[in-house]
Design a protein around this motif. Structure first.
Motif, PDB file in Angstrom:
ATOM      1  N   SER A  36       0.829  -1.200   0.000  1.00  0.00           N
ATOM      2  CA  SER A  36       0.000   0.000   0.000  1.00  0.00           C
ATOM      3  C   SER A  36       0.861   1.246   0.000  1.00  0.00           C
ATOM      4  O   SER A  36       1.971   1.259   0.553  1.00  0.00           O
ATOM      5  CB  SER A  36      -0.905   0.007   1.242  1.00  0.00           C
ATOM      6  N   LEU A  40      -1.886   5.864   3.023  1.00  0.00           N
ATOM      7  CA  LEU A  40      -3.144   5.183   3.360  1.00  0.00           C
ATOM      8  C   LEU A  40      -2.985   4.203   4.517  1.00  0.00           C
ATOM      9  O   LEU A  40      -3.908   3.452   4.833  1.00  0.00           O
ATOM     10  CB  LEU A  40      -3.664   4.425   2.130  1.00  0.00           C
ATOM     11  N   VAL A  44      -5.649   1.186   5.836  1.00  0.00           N
ATOM     12  CA  VAL A  44      -5.339  -0.185   5.427  1.00  0.00           C
ATOM     13  C   VAL A  44      -5.131  -1.079   6.643  1.00  0.00           C
ATOM     14  O   VAL A  44      -5.604  -2.218   6.688  1.00  0.00           O
ATOM     15  CB  VAL A  44      -4.108  -0.203   4.497  1.00  0.00           C
ATOM     16  N   GLU A  67       3.963   5.283  -3.192  1.00  0.00           N
ATOM     17  CA  GLU A  67       3.039   4.670  -4.149  1.00  0.00           C
ATOM     18  C   GLU A  67       3.724   4.040  -5.365  1.00  0.00           C
ATOM     19  O   GLU A  67       3.372   2.924  -5.771  1.00  0.00           O
ATOM     20  CB  GLU A  67       2.032   5.715  -4.621  1.00  0.00           C
ATOM     21  N   PHE A  83      -2.970  -1.105  -2.551  1.00  0.00           N
ATOM     22  CA  PHE A  83      -3.873   0.013  -2.292  1.00  0.00           C
ATOM     23  C   PHE A  83      -3.194   1.261  -2.848  1.00  0.00           C
ATOM     24  O   PHE A  83      -2.080   1.603  -2.447  1.00  0.00           O
ATOM     25  CB  PHE A  83      -4.127   0.173  -0.796  1.00  0.00           C
ATOM     26  N   SER A  84      -3.889   1.942  -3.746  1.00  0.00           N
ATOM     27  CA  SER A  84      -3.274   3.047  -4.484  1.00  0.00           C
ATOM     28  C   SER A  84      -4.256   4.200  -4.634  1.00  0.00           C
ATOM     29  O   SER A  84      -5.471   4.005  -4.569  1.00  0.00           O
ATOM     30  CB  SER A  84      -2.850   2.537  -5.868  1.00  0.00           C
ATOM     31  N   THR A  85      -3.726   5.404  -4.858  1.00  0.00           N
ATOM     32  CA  THR A  85      -4.589   6.566  -5.091  1.00  0.00           C
ATOM     33  C   THR A  85      -4.722   6.881  -6.574  1.00  0.00           C
ATOM     34  O   THR A  85      -5.212   7.943  -6.945  1.00  0.00           O
ATOM     35  CB  THR A  85      -4.043   7.810  -4.355  1.00  0.00           C
ATOM     36  N   VAL A 262      -9.357   6.372  -4.125  1.00  0.00           N
ATOM     37  CA  VAL A 262      -8.520   5.288  -3.620  1.00  0.00           C
ATOM     38  C   VAL A 262      -8.980   3.994  -4.285  1.00  0.00           C
ATOM     39  O   VAL A 262     -10.182   3.712  -4.365  1.00  0.00           O
ATOM     40  CB  VAL A 262      -8.626   5.152  -2.090  1.00  0.00           C
ATOM     41  N   TYR A 263      -8.013   3.211  -4.760  1.00  0.00           N
ATOM     42  CA  TYR A 263      -8.307   1.956  -5.440  1.00  0.00           C
ATOM     43  C   TYR A 263      -7.570   0.810  -4.762  1.00  0.00           C
ATOM     44  O   TYR A 263      -6.522   1.011  -4.141  1.00  0.00           O
ATOM     45  CB  TYR A 263      -7.851   2.019  -6.906  1.00  0.00           C
ATOM     46  N   VAL A 264      -8.115  -0.387  -4.913  1.00  0.00           N
ATOM     47  CA  VAL A 264      -7.352  -1.589  -4.600  1.00  0.00           C
ATOM     48  C   VAL A 264      -7.234  -2.354  -5.913  1.00  0.00           C
ATOM     49  O   VAL A 264      -8.226  -2.622  -6.585  1.00  0.00           O
ATOM     50  CB  VAL A 264      -8.002  -2.437  -3.478  1.00  0.00           C
ATOM     51  N   ILE A 278     -11.038  -7.908  -0.733  1.00  0.00           N
ATOM     52  CA  ILE A 278     -11.750  -6.934  -1.563  1.00  0.00           C
ATOM     53  C   ILE A 278     -13.261  -7.038  -1.349  1.00  0.00           C
ATOM     54  O   ILE A 278     -13.957  -6.026  -1.228  1.00  0.00           O
ATOM     55  CB  ILE A 278     -11.390  -7.127  -3.050  1.00  0.00           C
TER      56      ILE A 278
END
Length: 310
Positions: A36, A40, A44, A67, A83-85, A262-264, A278
């Motif tokens: 991640s 975050l 997380v 990131e 986990f990313s923005t 925010v994405y996974v 998820i």
């Protein structure tokens, strides 16, 4: 008898190989590596620790990185998901295309970049036009800001050269020449907070979840002696009501200007522990944990209230 023994040993060997295979994990059992963006981390941590509490036979080995490095770990198959923005860019997608891997990306929350100053700095309001002037190198001192009582050079403090916080701000204000900006980087969002607390002319940029979980002791400790700036998109705001802080409601209503998704992102090829996590975020109480972290969940947790007439 010898034949039966050989057959039995064969089954044992196959069982051992299955346990050590990449697909040995499932949503309720096993161990995987996930990664991640460090901004975050509080959110997380709350999610995966809660999942491990529900399913004691699961274990997430979590790597928190800037990131760009976190995504690279997932691309190299050193982590199952990230986990990313941001979404993957074309170069990163090409890695999966070349390897014939179908990745999955889920939008899970709206986050915000919080602008922080020390308690001794009474200037807590800024416009996006002024921020643009700062990132273009046109505004270099606190005295140049319309509502500032602080004096001295503005020092922009970020967690890392490859962080999502820095990349977001550079992209937001279309910065092409970094030589005109006074940027100082440390090693984490926590260190940004500590630096800002000790330096009156510093302007720090952190992920809002570091200071927005009101029930967390570390959040309460980190929030001491800080001011979170209000930001206005209006070039000439007329009142304090034109400014918004990165509170959860302002992220959800999209009134806070410095917000991001925010994405996974998962490379998991089977219904394993990554998929279980998820689903927990999207269909279970994961939305409640995101909400508790101060972010706006993509799918808010539905609470059922039963009213009885007596």
């Amino acid at each position: 008898m010898n034949v039966l023994i050989r057959i039995g040993m064969g089954f044992c060997l196959l069982s051992m190989l299955a346990c050590n295979s990449p697909s040995a994990d499932n949503p309720t059992h096993g161990s995987v590596v996930i990664t991640s963006d460090e901004s975050l981390q509080p959110m997380v941590e709350s999610i995966y620790k809660a999942y491990e509490g529900v399913y004691p036979r699961t274990k997430f080995n979590v790597i928190f990185k800037p990131e760009e490095e976190a995504i690279a770990l997932m691309l190299r198959d050193s982590a199952r998901l990230v986990f990313s923005t941001r979404q993957l860019n074309e170069r990163e997608k090409a890695v999966f295309t070349k390897e014939k891997i179908k990745y999955k990306s889920e939008f899970i929350a709206t986050d915000g970049i919080a602008l922080i100053v020390g308690r001794q700095n009474s200037d807590s309001l800024i416009t996006t036009a002024e921020l643009n002037g700062i990132f273009q190198g046109q505004i270099t001192n606190w005295e140049q800001l319309k509502r500032s009582n602080q004096r001295g050079p503005i020092i922009l403090v970020f967690d890392n050269n490859n962080s999502s916080n820095l990349n977001f701000m550079l992209s937001q204000f279309k910065v092409k020449n970094l030589s005109r900006i006074k940027i100082f980087t440390v090693n984490s969002n926590k260190q940004v907070i500590e630096y800002v607390r000790q330096n009156p002319t510093a302007l720090g940029f952190i992920g809002v979840n570091w200071i927005s979980d009101g029930d967390s002791p570390i959040t309460a400790e980190l929030s001491k002696n800080l001011r979170v700036m209000g930001v206005s998109e209006k070039p000439n705001p007329v009142s304090v009501d034109d400014f918004f802080q990165p509170f959860q409601k302002n992220l959800g209503l999209k009134t806070y200007p410095l917000r991001r998704n925010v994405y996974v992102i998962s490379r998991e090829a089977h219904s394993g522990l990554g998929s279980g996590l998820i689903n927990y975020i999207m269909r279970d109480v994961g939305g409640l944990l995101i909400e508790k972290s101060g972010l706006w969940p993509a799918k808010p947790y539905v609470r059922e209230v039963v009213l009885e007439n007596k």
